[in-house]
Write an enzyme that holds these catalytic residues in place. Sequence first.
Site, PDB file in Angstrom:
ATOM      1  N   GLU A 100       0.937  -1.025   0.149  1.00  0.00           N
ATOM      2  CA  GLU A 100       0.191   0.012   0.020  1.00  0.00           C
ATOM      3  C   GLU A 100       0.877   1.223  -0.157  1.00  0.00           C
ATOM      4  O   GLU A 100       2.095   1.141   0.404  1.00  0.00           O
ATOM      5  CB  GLU A 100      -0.894  -0.054   1.431  1.00  0.00           C
ATOM      6  N   ARG A 121     -14.740  -6.968  16.236  1.00  0.00           N
ATOM      7  CA  ARG A 121     -14.727  -7.103  17.759  1.00  0.00           C
ATOM      8  C   ARG A 121     -15.039  -6.023  18.369  1.00  0.00           C
ATOM      9  O   ARG A 121     -14.784  -4.696  17.863  1.00  0.00           O
ATOM     10  CB  ARG A 121     -13.444  -7.923  17.937  1.00  0.00           C
TER      11      ARG A 121
END
Length: 448
Positions: A200, A293
């Site tokens: 990236e 989460r």
Amino acid sequence: MIESLLVANRAEIARRIIRTARRLGIRAIAVYSEADADLPFVREADEAVCIGPANPAQSYRNPEAILAAAKSTGAQAIHPGYGFLSENADFARTVEANGLVWVGPGADAIAAMGDKINARNLMAAAGVPVAPGSTEPAGTVDAALAAATEIGFPVMVKAAAGGGGMGMAVAADEPGLRTEYDRVRAFAERMFGDSSVLVERYFPRVRHVEVQILGLADGRVVALGERECSVQRRNQKLVEESPSPAVDAGLRERLLAAAVRAGEAVGYRNAGTVECLLDPSTGEFFFLEMNTRLQVEHPVTELVYGVDLVEQQLRVAAGLAPSFDPDALAPRGHAVELRVNAEDPKRFLPGPGAVTAWTEPAGDGVRVDSGYALGTTVTPFYDSLLAKLVVYGADRAEAIERARTAVAGFEIAGPKCNLPFFAELFDNPEFLDGSYDTGIVGRMRGTK
């Protein structure tokens, strides 16, 4: 509502979940390793089961041991906390296949977001801004070099299955890329069992901003504001605050809307976090990853929005409506969280040991979520987090001043402790004026 809950985690987060469960009248069941037998969360649960030795692979990461504990105690549901098995799609499926309630997003959403390349592609298709980077794994160093050449150096080399700031390296040029590619690939295979690597664009000056989302039982996805997470060491967070001093009203609207789209794209249910990189020079933000989460730093959102996120997780898992009005969400005040770790405050190297002194601060706006207490021992087997010191104020200035006082009043002796770092941070002009980025700790330590 769920009647009995097994908490498949330890220390601070287990204690945190148990607290809400008991407030709601839910029987709270703890599991613990032999090394954690004396920690507060074991005593505070309604029932506790030893599931194995200190090695996490034989205890907290052992699905068979956790399921056996759930069956032997008659648990109705399992809350995984964060870390360990919390983002393991196979475990989530196994829990539900055994007739238990999984307090978290669906296994398909966990799997979709667990692979960073797949997640990037899904987000791009949903119209969420994504930084230039790989659309498929770089299977060879030459493929990684071709991607880097197209993106432009410097680049970030990342483990596709990584998380928690692990499995990442910056490459400034071709020789650096060749070195880091091999290193990250080997690390990814060893730590995650998946050697896939992506490349990236690397932003030398960037801020790390994330959005708390909650997928409701009725299918809606709502956003509960943003958190600033740019005070980091080794790509791992030390301080979080909400709201971000870098986000104005217009940017906030775009950021939260993108996070909601991200959740909707995978049919998200339960609590999750959409992490983004923010370029402070342009105001552009880019999707980084989604954590499927409860986050370590969820308390800052709880204080600013007045919402117990663990309660909402339990309500969603039970198919119930939230305890708040989703159409009337509004932030109030400012909160700062400090991760108090068993590590030295200069090089941030871990330093476990027996706790010989432990005095927590108190006062207006002060909350301490701790995993340890006087007489317990910090072992080398787990994360170094001792406690989370979370402070709320009417505005950022008041929150920081209260945090400064709370740090001075927090006494921990025995293990190493990074509390002196926070005292230093609260005298740092970049932090005080809110202009800091992810390089602030490096600049404080003279390494950047």
